[in-house]
Motif scaffolding. Sequence first.
Motif, mmCIF file in Angstrom:
data_model
loop_
_atom_site.group_PDB
_atom_site.id
_atom_site.type_symbol
_atom_site.label_atom_id
_atom_site.label_comp_id
_atom_site.label_asym_id
_atom_site.label_seq_id
_atom_site.Cartn_x
_atom_site.Cartn_y
_atom_site.Cartn_z
ATOM 1 N N LEU A 65 -41.144 5.853 105.687
ATOM 2 C CA LEU A 65 -41.585 6.476 106.972
ATOM 3 C C LEU A 65 -40.723 6.513 108.271
ATOM 4 N N SER A 66 -39.749 5.385 108.161
ATOM 5 C CA SER A 66 -38.651 5.023 108.922
ATOM 6 C C SER A 66 -37.344 6.065 108.564
ATOM 7 N N GLY A 67 -37.623 6.940 107.529
ATOM 8 C CA GLY A 67 -36.592 7.692 107.082
ATOM 9 C C GLY A 67 -35.701 7.323 105.980
ATOM 10 N N ASN A 68 -35.753 6.136 105.616
ATOM 11 C CA ASN A 68 -34.939 5.772 104.798
ATOM 12 C C ASN A 68 -35.191 6.287 103.300
ATOM 13 N N ARG A 69 -34.200 6.237 102.174
ATOM 14 C CA ARG A 69 -34.295 6.643 100.937
ATOM 15 C C ARG A 69 -34.449 5.443 100.116
ATOM 16 N N MET A 125 -44.140 -2.257 102.545
ATOM 17 C CA MET A 125 -42.826 -2.558 103.236
ATOM 18 C C MET A 125 -42.107 -1.195 102.868
ATOM 19 N N THR A 126 -42.337 -0.911 101.717
ATOM 20 C CA THR A 126 -41.589 0.414 100.886
ATOM 21 C C THR A 126 -42.172 1.777 101.759
ATOM 22 N N PHE A 138 -38.256 11.003 98.951
ATOM 23 C CA PHE A 138 -37.473 10.152 99.356
ATOM 24 C C PHE A 138 -37.091 8.933 98.662
ATOM 25 N N LEU A 139 -37.642 9.086 97.377
ATOM 26 C CA LEU A 139 -37.735 8.327 96.394
ATOM 27 C C LEU A 139 -36.876 8.706 94.897
ATOM 28 N N THR A 140 -36.100 7.926 94.538
ATOM 29 C CA THR A 140 -35.319 8.194 93.386
ATOM 30 C C THR A 140 -35.592 6.970 92.400
ATOM 31 N N VAL A 141 -35.917 7.167 91.178
ATOM 32 C CA VAL A 141 -36.145 6.078 90.097
ATOM 33 C C VAL A 141 -34.933 6.299 89.143
ATOM 34 N N ILE A 142 -34.223 5.341 88.702
ATOM 35 C CA ILE A 142 -33.468 5.107 87.731
ATOM 36 C C ILE A 142 -33.830 4.332 86.713
ATOM 37 N N LEU A 143 -34.002 4.788 85.525
ATOM 38 C CA LEU A 143 -34.388 4.017 84.256
ATOM 39 C C LEU A 143 -33.448 3.536 83.466
ATOM 40 N N PRO A 144 -33.726 2.287 82.947
ATOM 41 C CA PRO A 144 -32.760 1.746 82.211
ATOM 42 C C PRO A 144 -32.328 2.443 80.611
ATOM 43 N N GLN A 201 -27.262 0.744 112.034
ATOM 44 C CA GLN A 201 -27.333 2.004 111.854
ATOM 45 C C GLN A 201 -28.746 2.387 111.837
ATOM 46 N N THR A 202 -28.918 3.543 112.789
ATOM 47 C CA THR A 202 -30.274 3.976 113.430
ATOM 48 C C THR A 202 -30.721 5.104 112.353
ATOM 49 N N GLY A 203 -29.826 5.804 111.605
ATOM 50 C CA GLY A 203 -30.088 6.844 110.854
ATOM 51 C C GLY A 203 -30.743 6.200 109.449
ATOM 52 N N SER A 204 -31.013 7.138 108.738
ATOM 53 C CA SER A 204 -31.654 6.751 107.467
ATOM 54 C C SER A 204 -30.396 6.296 106.363
ATOM 55 N N LYS A 205 -30.916 5.161 105.844
ATOM 56 C CA LYS A 205 -30.036 4.418 104.924
ATOM 57 C C LYS A 205 -30.697 4.640 103.273
#
Length: 168
Positions: A54-58, A48-49, A82-88, A23-27
């Motif tokens: 920068l490559s369009g991934n969330r 890495m993140t 492009f960041l979602t953080v889910i807390l426990p 898949q070339t689009g964002s993941k």
Amino acid sequence: MSQSTDLINNIDTLAQELATIQQTGSKRIALLGSRHVPITHQSLIEMMTYALVLSGNRIITSGATGTNSAAIKGAMRADPNFLTVILPQSLNRQPIESRQQLEQVMHLVENPTNDSLALAEASYLCNKEIVSRCQQLICFAFHDSRTLLQTCREAEEQRKVVTLFYFD
């Protein structure tokens, strides 16, 4: 009959993984890992993140120190949207050293209903939610990281692409 069913399931899994990889689009990539990570490894995870965003991934991660904190840093530097953080658990149950960083996250999901649970149980439930939202899981763990390894097994059962790195 069982062998042909297994073969079909294996082919389906392989086809799905190949499609996700190509898949070339964002993941939507979940990035999880141990809290006990050397600073040099944290720098690599952050870079890495940063590159993934920068490559369009969330990026979807949790709020713990170590791996998750490094992922948050990298994503925030690249594009906080492009960041979602889910807390426990709720934000006030997070370690003080994490709260300042977490307060800067735009897409922060708290789970106050888990405040009465032990952290290990709340983390397991949180990881399940994170995996349910992603297409791919990247995990950094030790061979005795039970919760993380269980999360990887469950992600594979859901036919997610799983990349597991071991620190030991």
